[in-house]
Design an enzyme around this catalytic site. Structure first.
Site, mmCIF file in Angstrom:
data_model
loop_
_atom_site.group_PDB
_atom_site.id
_atom_site.type_symbol
_atom_site.label_atom_id
_atom_site.label_comp_id
_atom_site.label_asym_id
_atom_site.label_seq_id
_atom_site.Cartn_x
_atom_site.Cartn_y
_atom_site.Cartn_z
ATOM 1 N N LYS A 48 0.814 -1.157 -0.026
ATOM 2 C CA LYS A 48 -0.164 -0.071 0.131
ATOM 3 C C LYS A 48 0.905 1.234 -0.123
ATOM 4 C CE LYS A 48 -3.662 -2.260 2.479
ATOM 5 N NZ LYS A 48 -4.300 -2.673 3.654
ATOM 6 N N GLN A 92 -5.395 -2.299 9.901
ATOM 7 C CA GLN A 92 -5.155 -3.687 9.091
ATOM 8 C C GLN A 92 -5.613 -4.639 9.993
ATOM 9 O OE1 GLN A 92 -3.693 -3.974 5.817
ATOM 10 N NE2 GLN A 92 -4.167 -6.431 6.426
ATOM 11 N N ASP A 115 -11.436 1.228 3.438
ATOM 12 C CA ASP A 115 -11.792 -0.191 3.396
ATOM 13 C C ASP A 115 -13.215 -0.479 2.990
ATOM 14 O OD1 ASP A 115 -9.412 -1.636 3.514
ATOM 15 O OD2 ASP A 115 -9.275 -1.554 5.621
#
Length: 288
Positions: A48, A92, A115
């Protein structure tokens, strides 16, 4: 059989985004929260960061030890929610067992939930309203668009009912853009092999290495392999290799299109997160 090249598609989409970002006075800003030292999570966050650099985003990774309390983590989320410079952020997964993942997801401001996991974004997606769509399903949609794969009226079978991939994937494919007839399967599905063998489009997202074999695939089917499992190997320098949910060597000859692992869906997950961040910076979903 044509290989669906996720790396090439991701590169093309990143180039388009980079051109949009170059024209922006204020560059999009993505923050990632990483708790602990999980190897797969470290790798994913590293990808990322690299994508942010390639496109021209600003990015930061906030790292915390595994013993961070749930209260402290929620405090960091609240701080990011309130920071006007931050366009979007992710936490995460997986998180340590003492932290509720659902509580963390629901604490994120839906306007910064790039997300696409917050119930508000999930609900808007189901209703066909503008939303941040979770990255893996949106990445698969981008592949179908890029390769102009016919979907209208086709029978699509999705194997796996997770809230991150299976359920949103089934919803998106049944929507008016793709117009598939969708069957959502899971571990309790009876006659699973027969159901899969009837699919024009088969999406394997159950997390079991090489579960889908040739007898489960219809000749000429499109096969999308979402799975990625690390298994020991004495043929690689690092001692492991990556396998998908599909037994590629025996399934590929039967397909019209198939995604490899790695290099198929994975790069598209990253690029879809970047797409959501750009939309957040532009105010395209919820406004400025």
């Amino acid at each position: 059989m044509e290989l669906i090249d996720g790396k090439a598609v991701a590169a093309a989409l990143k180039q388009r985004m980079a051109e949009r970002v170059a024209a922006m006075e204020r560059k999009p800003y993505l923050v990632a929260i990483l708790v602990g030292h999980d190897g797969a999570s470290e790798t994913y966050v590293g990808h990322k960061e690299r994508a942010c650099r390639e496109i021209g985003f600003r990015s930061t990774v906030l790292r915390f030890e595994e013993d961070i309390t749930e209260e402290a983590l929620l405090g960091e989320i609240e701080r990011l929610n309130a920071d006007p410079e931050v366009d979007g952020f992710i936490v995460q997964m997986p998180l340590p067992k003492h932290i509720s993942e659902q509580k963390v997801i629901e604490a994120i401001d839906p306007r910064k939930d790039v997300d696409g996991f917050h119930p508000v974004n999930v609900g808007r997606m189901i209703l066909g309203l503008p939303a941040y769509v979770s990255a893996t399903p949106e990445g698969i949609c981008e592949l179908l668009r890029y390769y102009k794969i016919p979907t209208a009226g086709r029978h699509c079978v999705v194997v796996g009912r997770s809230n991150i991939v299976g359920r949103p994937m089934a919803n998106l494919l049944s929507d008016k853009e793709f117009n598939c007839t969708v069957t959502l399967c899971h571990s309790r599905t009876e006659n699973l092999r027969e159901v899969c063998a009837g699919a024009d489009i088969l999406v394997a997202a159950l997390g079991k290495a090489e579960f889908v074999t040739a007898d489960m695939v219809k000749p000429g089917a499109v096969v999308i392999d979402v799975g990625i499992t690390r298994v020991p190997s004495d043929k690689t320098k690092n001692g492991w290799k990556l396998l998908g949910d599909v037994k590629f060597d025996e399934v590929a000859p039967k397909c019209s299109y198939i995604t490899p692992v790695p290099g198929g869906v994975g790069p598209m997950t990253i690029v879809s997160l970047m797409k959501n961040t750009l939309l957040a910076a532009e105010g395209a979903i919820y406004g400025k």
